[in-house]
Design a protein around this motif. Structure first.
Motif, mmCIF file in Angstrom:
data_model
loop_
_atom_site.group_PDB
_atom_site.id
_atom_site.type_symbol
_atom_site.label_atom_id
_atom_site.label_comp_id
_atom_site.label_asym_id
_atom_site.label_seq_id
_atom_site.Cartn_x
_atom_site.Cartn_y
_atom_site.Cartn_z
ATOM 1 N N ARG A 115 -9.312 39.872 -2.957
ATOM 2 C CA ARG A 115 -9.290 39.252 -1.579
ATOM 3 C C ARG A 115 -7.870 39.144 -1.049
ATOM 4 N NH1 ARG A 115 -8.484 34.878 0.485
ATOM 5 N NH2 ARG A 115 -8.824 33.722 -1.447
ATOM 6 N N ILE A 116 -7.055 38.780 -1.545
ATOM 7 C CA ILE A 116 -5.628 38.406 -1.373
ATOM 8 C C ILE A 116 -4.948 39.932 -1.553
ATOM 9 C CG2 ILE A 116 -3.604 37.554 -2.043
ATOM 10 C CD1 ILE A 116 -5.008 35.221 -3.129
ATOM 11 N N GLY A 117 -5.263 40.584 -2.176
ATOM 12 C CA GLY A 117 -4.800 42.056 -2.335
ATOM 13 C C GLY A 117 -5.017 42.663 -1.058
ATOM 14 N N LYS A 118 -6.386 42.660 -0.765
ATOM 15 C CA LYS A 118 -6.782 43.474 0.471
ATOM 16 C C LYS A 118 -6.124 42.779 1.921
ATOM 17 C CE LYS A 118 -11.274 44.656 -0.938
ATOM 18 N NZ LYS A 118 -13.035 44.334 -0.733
ATOM 19 N N GLU A 119 -5.844 41.532 1.922
ATOM 20 C CA GLU A 119 -5.307 41.069 2.919
ATOM 21 C C GLU A 119 -3.992 41.563 3.103
ATOM 22 O OE1 GLU A 119 -5.689 36.869 2.680
ATOM 23 O OE2 GLU A 119 -7.924 36.929 3.174
ATOM 24 N N LYS A 120 -3.240 41.593 2.086
ATOM 25 C CA LYS A 120 -1.852 42.117 2.109
ATOM 26 C C LYS A 120 -1.881 43.645 2.325
ATOM 27 C CE LYS A 120 0.185 39.058 -1.111
ATOM 28 N NZ LYS A 120 0.907 38.597 -2.620
ATOM 29 N N TRP A 121 -2.786 44.357 1.992
ATOM 30 C CA TRP A 121 -2.699 45.662 2.186
ATOM 31 C C TRP A 121 -3.026 45.992 3.828
ATOM 32 C CZ3 TRP A 121 -1.056 50.166 0.578
ATOM 33 C CH2 TRP A 121 -1.604 51.328 0.934
ATOM 34 N N SER A 122 -3.979 45.060 4.144
ATOM 35 C CA SER A 122 -4.295 45.314 5.657
ATOM 36 C C SER A 122 -3.080 45.022 6.444
ATOM 37 C CB SER A 122 -5.490 44.567 6.148
ATOM 38 O OG SER A 122 -5.878 44.580 7.278
ATOM 39 N N GLY A 123 -2.235 44.037 5.875
ATOM 40 C CA GLY A 123 -1.193 43.496 6.657
ATOM 41 C C GLY A 123 -0.099 44.678 6.789
#
Length: 431
Positions: A293-301
């Motif tokens: 989840r954290i990885g997806k959020e960082k990637w989206s950012g």
């Protein structure tokens, strides 16, 4: 309250007690077993006084010198186990009773305890009991080896507990005697056999289900202790006792008070392990979900940044700045070259002037050299002249300086000659 005339004095009571005890056959000439405490000996008379005790009671003893002189055993000491032969006596003035000792015998167990303690010290000095030799027990053994009597309750308890904890555990029993004649060699051979790699055993439980001091003696033998110490596999000592430890306990890799406890130590509870694995799986899954989840959020950012939407927007201003820098560098380079060319032209003029000056100086030196050569002695010799010199290194300038038969040196341009004067000739004025 009416005073009874028939009341007894303290002395009379003690006297009657003394008569009863000292006259009773069962308190005469008997053996009693116990441990010495409060031992003392008088220096003047040599009498020995001590108490004899067991786990719950104590009785005073007196070993008078006329009897003690016949005792040839180990010197008495506190804690020593002995057999006392004597009779009960009552000391009237003090109102207490004791045993008047006639002779003392050392118990066999006492000798054995002393021997065991000495063996313990010897093995400890050799490092047999060192913690550095202890090997860790396997966390999940596949096959358990048992060294004990196949008929005792110990083997049944171990098998029952082990299979309850892990139904898939494989168990191999290496039977042996655990007490009596032949027990020592039987235990050693059983340990050696179970250590054979062909049996694929992971850990060993060796011991028995308790017993008296005499019953446990096989586990205090040096050869059995060394068998534990030299075992290729980790070995758990499981002798059922609660007070004194046997020597094999000290040499084993782990020790438990009972065979049941040994089984629990050797075999992990599969049910508990599965529960812990499930808990670990849940924690791991939760942790991985959080990481994703954290990885997806960082990637989206990152992907939503303007620079990634239009990469040229970050390159264009840097390209313009780079072009300006290139232009400035080019102009600076050209100006530098023009300046250096001007300086170099000045240097060329200076070089030509200096070269002309050096040529003029060189010509002057050549003329001076020619003149010097013309007037030098070597120059004169080159023109056909020579120089005469006598043996005293004096230059001859007149025939008056020469004697007949004198040896002279003649110096020419390219060497010298030695000549002998045959005759001198000169002008008439010179004669």
């Amino acid at each position: 309250m009416e005073i009874v005339d028939s009341s007894l004095s303290v002395s009379e009571v003690n006297r009657r007690i003394k008569a009863k005890l000292q006259d009773a056959p069962e308190f005469k000439n008997f053996w009693v077993r116990g441990e010495i405490s409060n031992y003392s000996q008088t220096n003047s008379s040599g009498h020995m006084y001590f108490s004899l005790k067991d786990t719950t009671s104590v009785i005073k003893c007196a070993f008078f010198s006329y009897q003690a002189k016949n005792y040839k055993g180990t010197p008495l000491r506190n804690g020593m186990e002995i057999l006392v032969y004597g009779s009960v006596s009552v000391y009237e003035p003090g109102g207490y009773y004791s045993i008047t000792v006639q002779k003392i015998e050392e118990l066999g167990e006492g000798d054995i305890l002393l021997r065991i303690e000495k063996l313990k010290q010897t093995l400890a000095e050799k490092g047999i009991f060192d913690a550095s030799h202890k090997r860790p027990l396997p966390k999940f053994p596949k096959r358990l080896g048992i060294v004990t009597s196949p008929k005792g309750a110990a083997v049944e308890d171990i098998i029952r507990i082990a299979t309850d904890l892990n139904p898939s555990i494989q168990i191999l029993v290496s039977p042996c005697l655990v007490q009596g004649d032949g027990a020592e060699n039987s235990i050693i051979e059983a340990i050696k056999e179970i250590n054979d790699p062909k049996w694929e055993v992971d850990v060993i439980i060796a011991g028995r289900g308790g017993g008296s001091f005499e019953d446990l003696m096989a586990f205090n033998q040096e050869s059995v202790v060394m068998a534990y110490y030299q075992s290729r596999l980790p070995i758990i000592s499981a002798v059922g006792h609660e007070i004194d430890r046997v020597l094999t306990d000290l040499a084993a890799d782990a020790t438990t008070p009972t065979p049941t406890a040994a089984a629990k130590l050797a075999i992990p509870n599969v049910s508990d392990t599965l529960i812990r694995l499930d808990e670990m799986e849940d924690r791991l899954r939760s942790a991985l979900t959080g990481v994703i989840r954290i990885g997806k959020e960082k990637w989206s950012g990152v992907t939503n940044r303007a620079v990634l939407q239009n990469p040229k927007s970050i390159l264009e201003p840097r390209q313009n700045h780079f072009d300006e820098i290139i232009t400035k560098i080019s102009l600076l380079g050209k100006n530098y070259l023009v300046k250096k060319q001007s300086e170099f032209q000045k240097f060329e003029v200076f070089h030509q002037n200096w070269k002309s000056y050096l040529e003029r100086v060189h010509n002057k030196f050549r003329l001076a050299e020619q003149r010097l050569d013309h007037f030098s002695p070597l120059g004169t010799l080159k023109r056909g002249y020579s120089v005469l010199r006598n043996t005293n290194k004096q230059v001859i300038s007149s025939v008056k300086q020469i004697q007949k038969n004198e040896t002279l040196e003649v110096f020419l341009f390219d060497g010298k000659l030695q000549v002998e004067v045959k005759e001198t000739l000169g002008s008439e004025n010179g004669r």
